[in-house]
Design a protein around this motif. Structure first.
Motif, PDB file in Angstrom:
ATOM      1  N   GLY A 127       0.848  -1.199   0.000  1.00 33.81           N
ATOM      2  CA  GLY A 127       0.000   0.000   0.000  1.00 33.81           C
ATOM      3  C   GLY A 127       0.875   1.237   0.000  1.00 33.81           C
ATOM      4  N   ILE A 128       0.239   2.399   0.162  1.00 30.26           N
ATOM      5  CA  ILE A 128       0.959   3.673   0.066  1.00 30.26           C
ATOM      6  C   ILE A 128       2.025   3.798   1.158  1.00 30.26           C
ATOM      7  CG2 ILE A 128       0.699   6.195   0.196  1.00 30.26           C
ATOM      8  CD1 ILE A 128      -2.188   5.771  -0.920  1.00 30.26           C
ATOM      9  N   ILE A 129       1.645   3.541   2.425  1.00 29.70           N
ATOM     10  CA  ILE A 129       2.592   3.706   3.543  1.00 29.70           C
ATOM     11  C   ILE A 129       3.728   2.707   3.430  1.00 29.70           C
ATOM     12  CG2 ILE A 129       2.832   3.533   6.060  1.00 29.70           C
ATOM     13  CD1 ILE A 129      -0.122   4.613   6.183  1.00 29.70           C
ATOM     14  N   HIS A 130       3.390   1.450   3.063  1.00 34.86           N
ATOM     15  CA  HIS A 130       4.419   0.416   2.907  1.00 34.86           C
ATOM     16  C   HIS A 130       5.406   0.792   1.796  1.00 34.86           C
ATOM     17  CE1 HIS A 130       5.885  -3.700   1.596  1.00 34.86           C
ATOM     18  NE2 HIS A 130       6.264  -3.607   2.853  1.00 34.86           N
ATOM     19  N   ALA A 131       4.884   1.344   0.706  1.00 30.17           N
ATOM     20  CA  ALA A 131       5.750   1.771  -0.401  1.00 30.17           C
ATOM     21  C   ALA A 131       6.698   2.879   0.051  1.00 30.17           C
ATOM     22  CB  ALA A 131       4.905   2.243  -1.587  1.00 30.17           C
ATOM     23  N   PHE A 132       6.186   3.836   0.822  1.00 38.11           N
ATOM     24  CA  PHE A 132       7.039   4.907   1.357  1.00 38.11           C
ATOM     25  C   PHE A 132       8.168   4.325   2.210  1.00 38.11           C
ATOM     26  CE2 PHE A 132       3.828   8.273   0.466  1.00 38.11           C
ATOM     27  CZ  PHE A 132       4.699   9.264   0.014  1.00 38.11           C
ATOM     28  N   LYS A 133       7.809   3.383   3.104  1.00 38.12           N
ATOM     29  CA  LYS A 133       8.808   2.767   3.992  1.00 38.12           C
ATOM     30  C   LYS A 133       9.867   2.018   3.195  1.00 38.12           C
ATOM     31  CE  LYS A 133       5.951   2.053   8.122  1.00 38.12           C
ATOM     32  NZ  LYS A 133       5.153   1.039   8.846  1.00 38.12           N
ATOM     33  N   MET A 134       9.418   1.220   2.225  1.00 38.80           N
ATOM     34  CA  MET A 134      10.337   0.394   1.420  1.00 38.80           C
ATOM     35  C   MET A 134      11.307   1.260   0.609  1.00 38.80           C
ATOM     36  SD  MET A 134       9.966  -2.994   1.562  1.00 38.80           S
ATOM     37  CE  MET A 134      10.201  -3.753  -0.044  1.00 38.80           C
ATOM     38  N   ILE A 135      10.782   2.291  -0.036  1.00 35.54           N
ATOM     39  CA  ILE A 135      11.649   3.165  -0.844  1.00 35.54           C
ATOM     40  C   ILE A 135      12.657   3.870   0.060  1.00 35.54           C
ATOM     41  CG2 ILE A 135      11.711   5.219  -2.341  1.00 35.54           C
ATOM     42  CD1 ILE A 135       8.884   4.317  -3.371  1.00 35.54           C
ATOM     43  N   TYR A 136      12.191   4.325   1.235  1.00 37.73           N
ATOM     44  CA  TYR A 136      13.076   5.049   2.160  1.00 37.73           C
ATOM     45  C   TYR A 136      14.200   4.153   2.675  1.00 37.73           C
ATOM     46  CZ  TYR A 136      14.598   7.874   6.120  1.00 37.73           C
ATOM     47  OH  TYR A 136      15.362   8.595   6.998  1.00 37.73           O
ATOM     48  N   THR A 137      13.862   2.910   3.065  1.00 41.44           N
ATOM     49  CA  THR A 137      14.872   2.020   3.660  1.00 41.44           C
ATOM     50  C   THR A 137      15.779   1.355   2.616  1.00 41.44           C
ATOM     51  OG1 THR A 137      13.204   0.248   3.713  1.00 41.44           O
ATOM     52  CG2 THR A 137      13.549   1.485   5.743  1.00 41.44           C
ATOM     53  N   LYS A 138      15.221   1.057   1.433  1.00 38.89           N
ATOM     54  CA  LYS A 138      16.001   0.281   0.451  1.00 38.89           C
ATOM     55  C   LYS A 138      16.678   1.143  -0.628  1.00 38.89           C
ATOM     56  CE  LYS A 138      14.864  -3.884   1.845  1.00 38.89           C
ATOM     57  NZ  LYS A 138      13.892  -4.682   2.057  1.00 38.89           N
ATOM     58  N   GLU A 139      16.262   2.386  -0.787  1.00 39.53           N
ATOM     59  CA  GLU A 139      16.771   3.161  -1.920  1.00 39.53           C
ATOM     60  C   GLU A 139      17.405   4.493  -1.533  1.00 39.53           C
ATOM     61  OE1 GLU A 139      14.158   3.175  -5.398  1.00 39.53           O
ATOM     62  OE2 GLU A 139      13.104   1.442  -4.564  1.00 39.53           O
ATOM     63  N   GLY A 140      18.037   4.489  -0.352  1.00 37.50           N
ATOM     64  CA  GLY A 140      18.862   5.648   0.006  1.00 37.50           C
ATOM     65  C   GLY A 140      18.150   6.786   0.689  1.00 37.50           C
ATOM     66  N   GLY A 141      17.139   6.489   1.513  1.00 37.77           N
ATOM     67  CA  GLY A 141      16.460   7.543   2.268  1.00 37.77           C
ATOM     68  C   GLY A 141      15.657   8.484   1.388  1.00 37.77           C
ATOM     69  N   PHE A 142      15.680   9.761   1.739  1.00 32.44           N
ATOM     70  CA  PHE A 142      14.854  10.750   1.010  1.00 32.44           C
ATOM     71  C   PHE A 142      15.266  10.887  -0.453  1.00 32.44           C
ATOM     72  CE2 PHE A 142      13.974  12.223   5.388  1.00 32.44           C
ATOM     73  CZ  PHE A 142      12.585  12.204   5.325  1.00 32.44           C
ATOM     74  N   ARG A 143      16.529  10.628  -0.758  1.00 28.40           N
ATOM     75  CA  ARG A 143      16.978  10.742  -2.151  1.00 28.40           C
ATOM     76  C   ARG A 143      16.228   9.759  -3.051  1.00 28.40           C
ATOM     77  NH1 ARG A 143      23.324  10.715  -3.024  1.00 28.40           N
ATOM     78  NH2 ARG A 143      22.587  10.995  -5.156  1.00 28.40           N
ATOM     79  N   GLY A 144      15.839   8.613  -2.477  1.00 29.96           N
ATOM     80  CA  GLY A 144      15.097   7.603  -3.235  1.00 29.96           C
ATOM     81  C   GLY A 144      13.759   8.109  -3.749  1.00 29.96           C
ATOM     82  N   PHE A 145      13.163   9.059  -3.020  1.00 27.66           N
ATOM     83  CA  PHE A 145      11.860   9.602  -3.424  1.00 27.66           C
ATOM     84  C   PHE A 145      11.974  10.579  -4.585  1.00 27.66           C
ATOM     85  CE2 PHE A 145      10.912   8.691   1.163  1.00 27.66           C
ATOM     86  CZ  PHE A 145       9.981   7.685   0.917  1.00 27.66           C
ATOM     87  N   TYR A 146      13.197  11.039  -4.855  1.00 27.21           N
ATOM     88  CA  TYR A 146      13.373  12.057  -5.902  1.00 27.21           C
ATOM     89  C   TYR A 146      14.113  11.523  -7.123  1.00 27.21           C
ATOM     90  CZ  TYR A 146      11.328  15.541  -2.901  1.00 27.21           C
ATOM     91  OH  TYR A 146      10.439  16.244  -2.127  1.00 27.21           O
ATOM     92  N   ARG A 147      14.142  10.207  -7.265  1.00 24.54           N
ATOM     93  CA  ARG A 147      14.744   9.604  -8.441  1.00 24.54           C
ATOM     94  C   ARG A 147      13.902   9.965  -9.677  1.00 24.54           C
ATOM     95  NH1 ARG A 147      17.806   4.524  -9.487  1.00 24.54           N
ATOM     96  NH2 ARG A 147      17.231   3.858 -11.568  1.00 24.54           N
ATOM     97  N   GLY A 148      14.534  10.492 -10.709  1.00 22.22           N
ATOM     98  CA  GLY A 148      13.798  10.890 -11.914  1.00 22.22           C
ATOM     99  C   GLY A 148      13.225  12.295 -11.826  1.00 22.22           C
ATOM    100  N   LEU A 149      13.618  13.065 -10.781  1.00 22.97           N
ATOM    101  CA  LEU A 149      13.066  14.419 -10.623  1.00 22.97           C
ATOM    102  C   LEU A 149      13.492  15.344 -11.772  1.00 22.97           C
ATOM    103  CD1 LEU A 149      11.508  16.556  -8.967  1.00 22.97           C
ATOM    104  CD2 LEU A 149      13.639  17.040  -7.754  1.00 22.97           C
ATOM    105  N   MET A 150      14.770  15.247 -12.195  1.00 31.43           N
ATOM    106  CA  MET A 150      15.262  16.170 -13.223  1.00 31.43           C
ATOM    107  C   MET A 150      14.499  16.049 -14.547  1.00 31.43           C
ATOM    108  SD  MET A 150      17.076  18.492 -12.222  1.00 31.43           S
ATOM    109  CE  MET A 150      17.433  19.193 -13.818  1.00 31.43           C
ATOM    110  N   PRO A 151      14.313  14.808 -15.108  1.00 33.70           N
ATOM    111  CA  PRO A 151      13.526  14.744 -16.351  1.00 33.70           C
ATOM    112  C   PRO A 151      12.083  15.190 -16.145  1.00 33.70           C
ATOM    113  CG  PRO A 151      13.983  12.522 -15.564  1.00 33.70           C
ATOM    114  CD  PRO A 151      14.840  13.469 -14.756  1.00 33.70           C
ATOM    115  N   THR A 152      11.570  15.016 -14.916  1.00 33.17           N
ATOM    116  CA  THR A 152      10.208  15.474 -14.622  1.00 33.17           C
ATOM    117  C   THR A 152      10.141  16.991 -14.700  1.00 33.17           C
ATOM    118  OG1 THR A 152       9.966  13.602 -13.127  1.00 33.17           O
ATOM    119  CG2 THR A 152       8.318  15.324 -12.956  1.00 33.17           C
ATOM    120  N   VAL A 153      11.127  17.648 -14.075  1.00 36.80           N
ATOM    121  CA  VAL A 153      11.164  19.113 -14.089  1.00 36.80           C
ATOM    122  C   VAL A 153      11.405  19.631 -15.501  1.00 36.80           C
ATOM    123  CG1 VAL A 153      12.538  21.113 -13.343  1.00 36.80           C
ATOM    124  CG2 VAL A 153      11.831  19.399 -11.671  1.00 36.80           C
ATOM    125  N   VAL A 154      12.374  18.997 -16.205  1.00 39.54           N
ATOM    126  CA  VAL A 154      12.697  19.410 -17.576  1.00 39.54           C
ATOM    127  C   VAL A 154      11.488  19.193 -18.494  1.00 39.54           C
ATOM    128  CG1 VAL A 154      14.165  18.920 -19.579  1.00 39.54           C
ATOM    129  CG2 VAL A 154      15.167  19.017 -17.310  1.00 39.54           C
TER     130      VAL A 154
END
Length: 289
Positions: A127-154
């Motif tokens: 679910g949503i909360i579980h996905a937040f926890k998994m991304i945070y713990t397995k993909e480098g903390g807060f940086r994991g949530f911003y993967r792909g931010l640059m092409p999104t902004v561009v």
């Protein structure tokens, strides 16, 4: 906020199919747009078409609210402070508003994409909360949530810019050239002329089509980068240029960089039409004219 939610709920099934096709989900990669729309309910039930939509609503309300509010504020600032008016200030204000909304709500978009990419029976996130926890713990903390931010902004800068620019320009030209045919007095202020509902829908749809065509390859890039660890070829999609090059080399322009574009027209034209029309109606309902 209401405008964004109405727009996205209208096209949620097409959003899900777009994500499955853009990132070549192995269950559906051999299928086209319409065959995937038919295959998802058979494999996952009709609610499968709305997978990830809960996260989408949580994201899109603040996203829509910030984007429309920021557009109005940036437009005033650009006009007063920089002295830029005409149609150019719409393009600039739209781009800046899109970027502001994306940066503020990006982690929610990341979670929504991960949930939408899952197929029944192969759930990595519960679910949503579980996905937040998994991304945070397995993909480098807060940086994991911003993967792909640059092409999104561009990608968001031209998309939001041309979307607001096209709609605003069509609206002002329409009301100036044919006020009796295309316009009517606003419900909350008879002195203000607004577009008739069906004309609003048409102008919003045209705005969505033009904006989407310009920014689509960057949308594909963003999705592949967001899905990151979920895809087997994630190490080849670490930067914007790497991802664009990889998708182009592997799949070409039509089946790679523009894969799912026909779906995006079907998805984006009604979405933008509903968004702009709802926004204009809500402005009258809340006495903002």
């Amino acid at each position: 906020g209401v405008a964004g939610c109405c727009a996205k709920t209208t096209t949620a099934p097409l959003d899900r199919v777009k994500i499955l096709l853009q990132a070549h989900n192995h269950h559906y990669k051999h299928l086209g747009v319409f065959s995937t729309l038919c295959a998802v309910p058979k494999k996952e039930g009709y609610l499968g078409l709305y997978k990830g939509n809960g996260a989408m609503m949580i994201r899109i309300f603040p996203y829509g609210a910030i984007q429309f509010m920021a557009f109005d504020q940036y437009k005033k600032v650009i006009k007063k402070q920089l002295g830029i008016s005409g149609h150019v200030h719409r393009l600039m204000a739209g781009s800046m508003a899109g970027i502001t909304a994306v940066v503020c709500t990006y982690p929610l978009d990341m979670v929504r994409v991960r949930l939408a990419f899952q197929v029944k029976g192969e759930h990595r996130y519960m679910g949503i909360i579980h996905a937040f926890k998994m991304i945070y713990t397995k993909e480098g903390g807060f940086r994991g949530f911003y993967r792909g931010l640059m092409p999104t902004v561009v990608g968001m800068a031209p998309y939001a810019g041309f979307s607001f620019f096209t709609f605003g320009t069509l609206k002002s030209i329409g009301l100036a050239q044919a006020p009796n045919l295309l316009g009517r007095p606003s419900l909350d202020n008879p002195d203000v002329l607004v577009l008739k509902t069906h004309v609003n829908l048409l102008c919003g749809g045209i705005a969505g089509a033009i904006a989407q065509t310009i920014s689509y390859p960057l949308d594909v890039t963003r999705r592949r980068m967001q899905l990151g660890a979920v895809l087997p070829d994630s190490e080849k999609c670490l930067t914007i240029l790497q991802t664009l090059k990889y998708v182009y080399q592997q799949h070409g322009i039509r089946r790679g960089l523009y894969r799912g574009l026909s779906l995006n027209y079907i998805r984006c034209i009604p979405s933008q039409a509903v968004a702009f029309t709802t926004y204009e109606l809500m402005k009258q309902f809340l006495h903002l004219n």
